[in-house]
Design a protein around this motif. Structure first.
Motif, PDB file in Angstrom:
ATOM      1  N   UNK A 119       7.220 -10.776  -0.374  1.00 24.42           N
ATOM      2  CA  UNK A 119       5.786 -10.768  -0.676  1.00 24.42           C
ATOM      3  C   UNK A 119       5.576 -10.039  -1.998  1.00 24.42           C
ATOM      4  N   UNK A 120       5.248 -10.799  -3.037  1.00 23.53           N
ATOM      5  CA  UNK A 120       5.131 -10.227  -4.376  1.00 23.53           C
ATOM      6  C   UNK A 120       4.025  -9.181  -4.458  1.00 23.53           C
ATOM      7  N   UNK A 121       2.927  -9.384  -3.725  1.00 21.80           N
ATOM      8  CA  UNK A 121       1.825  -8.421  -3.762  1.00 21.80           C
ATOM      9  C   UNK A 121       2.268  -7.068  -3.218  1.00 21.80           C
ATOM     10  N   UNK A 122       3.015  -7.094  -2.125  1.00 30.39           N
ATOM     11  CA  UNK A 122       3.536  -5.854  -1.547  1.00 30.39           C
ATOM     12  C   UNK A 122       4.533  -5.217  -2.505  1.00 30.39           C
ATOM     13  N   UNK A 123       5.416  -6.026  -3.068  1.00 30.74           N
ATOM     14  CA  UNK A 123       6.425  -5.536  -4.011  1.00 30.74           C
ATOM     15  C   UNK A 123       5.770  -4.818  -5.186  1.00 30.74           C
ATOM     16  N   UNK A 124       4.725  -5.420  -5.756  1.00 33.25           N
ATOM     17  CA  UNK A 124       4.058  -4.837  -6.918  1.00 33.25           C
ATOM     18  C   UNK A 124       3.386  -3.514  -6.570  1.00 33.25           C
ATOM     19  N   UNK A 125       2.839  -3.410  -5.379  1.00 31.54           N
ATOM     20  CA  UNK A 125       2.195  -2.165  -4.982  1.00 31.54           C
ATOM     21  C   UNK A 125       3.205  -1.030  -4.862  1.00 31.54           C
ATOM     22  N   UNK A 126       4.353  -1.321  -4.270  1.00 29.86           N
ATOM     23  CA  UNK A 126       5.373  -0.283  -4.153  1.00 29.86           C
ATOM     24  C   UNK A 126       5.996   0.055  -5.510  1.00 29.86           C
ATOM     25  N   UNK A 127       6.121  -0.927  -6.376  1.00 34.20           N
ATOM     26  CA  UNK A 127       6.614  -0.646  -7.722  1.00 34.20           C
ATOM     27  C   UNK A 127       5.661   0.285  -8.464  1.00 34.20           C
ATOM     28  N   UNK A 128       4.365   0.071  -8.287  1.00 36.03           N
ATOM     29  CA  UNK A 128       3.366   0.926  -8.937  1.00 36.03           C
ATOM     30  C   UNK A 128       3.491   2.368  -8.456  1.00 36.03           C
ATOM     31  N   UNK A 129       3.647   2.545  -7.149  1.00 28.92           N
ATOM     32  CA  UNK A 129       3.790   3.891  -6.598  1.00 28.92           C
ATOM     33  C   UNK A 129       5.067   4.549  -7.098  1.00 28.92           C
ATOM     34  N   UNK A 130       6.158   3.788  -7.120  1.00 26.41           N
ATOM     35  CA  UNK A 130       7.418   4.365  -7.585  1.00 26.41           C
ATOM     36  C   UNK A 130       7.351   4.740  -9.063  1.00 26.41           C
ATOM     37  N   UNK A 131       6.666   3.933  -9.865  1.00 21.31           N
ATOM     38  CA  UNK A 131       6.501   4.268 -11.279  1.00 21.31           C
ATOM     39  C   UNK A 131       5.717   5.569 -11.427  1.00 21.31           C
ATOM     40  N   UNK A 132       4.691   5.736 -10.612  1.00 23.16           N
ATOM     41  CA  UNK A 132       3.893   6.964 -10.666  1.00 23.16           C
ATOM     42  C   UNK A 132       4.725   8.174 -10.252  1.00 23.16           C
ATOM     43  N   UNK A 133       5.492   8.023  -9.179  1.00 27.02           N
ATOM     44  CA  UNK A 133       6.351   9.120  -8.730  1.00 27.02           C
ATOM     45  C   UNK A 133       7.414   9.456  -9.778  1.00 27.02           C
ATOM     46  N   UNK A 134       8.003   8.431 -10.376  1.00 26.71           N
ATOM     47  CA  UNK A 134       9.025   8.654 -11.398  1.00 26.71           C
ATOM     48  C   UNK A 134       8.423   9.416 -12.581  1.00 26.71           C
ATOM     49  N   UNK A 135       7.220   9.025 -13.003  1.00 24.69           N
ATOM     50  CA  UNK A 135       6.563   9.701 -14.124  1.00 24.69           C
ATOM     51  C   UNK A 135       6.268  11.162 -13.794  1.00 24.69           C
ATOM     52  N   UNK A 136       5.854  11.421 -12.558  1.00 23.85           N
ATOM     53  CA  UNK A 136       5.577  12.801 -12.135  1.00 23.85           C
ATOM     54  C   UNK A 136       6.860  13.618 -12.144  1.00 23.85           C
ATOM     55  N   UNK A 154      19.389  15.006 -18.493  1.00 24.15           N
ATOM     56  CA  UNK A 154      18.749  13.759 -18.900  1.00 24.15           C
ATOM     57  C   UNK A 154      17.592  13.522 -17.932  1.00 24.15           C
ATOM     58  N   UNK A 155      16.368  13.708 -18.415  1.00 27.88           N
ATOM     59  CA  UNK A 155      15.192  13.685 -17.549  1.00 27.88           C
ATOM     60  C   UNK A 155      15.029  12.336 -16.847  1.00 27.88           C
ATOM     61  N   UNK A 156      15.236  11.235 -17.555  1.00 25.86           N
ATOM     62  CA  UNK A 156      15.055   9.921 -16.946  1.00 25.86           C
ATOM     63  C   UNK A 156      16.072   9.677 -15.835  1.00 25.86           C
ATOM     64  N   UNK A 157      17.317  10.028 -16.090  1.00 21.06           N
ATOM     65  CA  UNK A 157      18.363   9.826 -15.087  1.00 21.06           C
ATOM     66  C   UNK A 157      18.131  10.717 -13.880  1.00 21.06           C
ATOM     67  N   UNK A 158      17.784  11.984 -14.119  1.00 21.83           N
ATOM     68  CA  UNK A 158      17.582  12.920 -13.011  1.00 21.83           C
ATOM     69  C   UNK A 158      16.357  12.541 -12.181  1.00 21.83           C
ATOM     70  N   UNK A 159      15.297  12.076 -12.836  1.00 21.82           N
ATOM     71  CA  UNK A 159      14.105  11.640 -12.103  1.00 21.82           C
ATOM     72  C   UNK A 159      14.433  10.438 -11.221  1.00 21.82           C
ATOM     73  N   UNK A 160      15.252   9.515 -11.754  1.00 24.88           N
ATOM     74  CA  UNK A 160      15.651   8.343 -10.965  1.00 24.88           C
ATOM     75  C   UNK A 160      16.477   8.767  -9.750  1.00 24.88           C
ATOM     76  N   UNK A 161      17.371   9.730  -9.953  1.00 23.64           N
ATOM     77  CA  UNK A 161      18.192  10.217  -8.838  1.00 23.64           C
ATOM     78  C   UNK A 161      17.326  10.883  -7.771  1.00 23.64           C
ATOM     79  N   UNK A 162      16.379  11.704  -8.199  1.00 20.36           N
ATOM     80  CA  UNK A 162      15.502  12.379  -7.240  1.00 20.36           C
ATOM     81  C   UNK A 162      14.611  11.382  -6.510  1.00 20.36           C
ATOM     82  N   UNK A 163      14.113  10.376  -7.226  1.00 11.97           N
ATOM     83  CA  UNK A 163      13.281   9.360  -6.584  1.00 11.97           C
ATOM     84  C   UNK A 163      14.076   8.633  -5.504  1.00 11.97           C
ATOM     85  N   UNK A 164      15.313   8.283  -5.808  1.00  9.80           N
ATOM     86  CA  UNK A 164      16.152   7.611  -4.814  1.00  9.80           C
ATOM     87  C   UNK A 164      16.434   8.515  -3.616  1.00  9.80           C
ATOM     88  N   UNK A 165      16.671   9.791  -3.887  1.00  7.87           N
ATOM     89  CA  UNK A 165      16.885  10.747  -2.796  1.00  7.87           C
ATOM     90  C   UNK A 165      15.659  10.844  -1.890  1.00  7.87           C
TER      91      UNK A 165
END
Length: 202
Positions: A119-136, A154-165
């Protein structure tokens, strides 16, 4: 998660539907939820539900947007020490124990997330939330580095690791732990990772 004062810009009828769905999901969860369950929580005519939505799944996509929007408004605001902000974010996403009704809501959101590949609509909503969390996370880490709280990672790499965790641990919390079962050991593991990039441990 508190939704108090959230959604005031919605059409009153739509907001009433969202609040009724919120109550119904907390009582019944996702898989067993029916339009009738929502109607039972809705003070207006059931026909109004069908005026706005074709069925349960159509309504739940809108509800997901409503809940995720409310989640984003509840994220910790900048202003405290970076490590404390990170701790607050972890506590928001991963409460050590959960009461039954909030757990049902969290589980319903997780079950909806499983629809994202289809479901693309659901996918886009979760992508938006993850982008916001990654930016924070990137912002917290960057300010922490500047304040000599965190190592120069490396802030981008570490943020990605924390988001996945955080996302992965939340999934484990909802699939293999009971609501009132403590996940302190999981949070301790996340904090151990953060300790490895903290200057106070060097």
């Amino acid at each position: 998660m508190s939704l108090e004062n959230y959604g005031e810009d919605l059409n009153p009828g739509k907001r009433d539907i969202m609040e009724a769905t919120h109550s119904a999901v907390k009582k019944h969860g996702y898989s067993d939820l029916t339009i009738q369950d929502i109607a039972d929580e809705f003070e207006r005519s059931k026909s109004l539900l069908y005026y706005h939505y074709d069925g349960r799944d159509d309504l739940l996509v809108d509800f997901l947007d409503y809940i995720l929007g409310g989640f984003l408004t509840n994220l910790p605001e900048e202003g405290t020490a970076p490590r404390q902000e990170l701790d607050d974010l972890i506590e928001l996403l991963l409460p050590t124990t959960i009461d039954e009704e909030p757990y049902r809501l969290m589980l319903a959101m997780f079950e909806l997330r499983m629809n994202a590949p289809h479901d693309q609509a659901v996918r886009e909503q979760y992508l938006e939330v993850e982008e916001e969390l990654r930016a924070i996370l990137e912002d917290i880490l960057q300010r922490g580095i500047e304040a000599d709280v965190f190592l120069d990672v490396d802030v981008e790499v570490e943020a990605e690791a924390l988001l996945s965790l955080l996302v992965g641990t939340r999934a484990r919390r909802l699939t293999v732990y009971e609501p009132d079962q403590s996940i302190e050991i999981l949070k301790t593991a996340i904090n151990a990772h953060i300790d490895r990039i903290s200057t106070e441990n060097t």
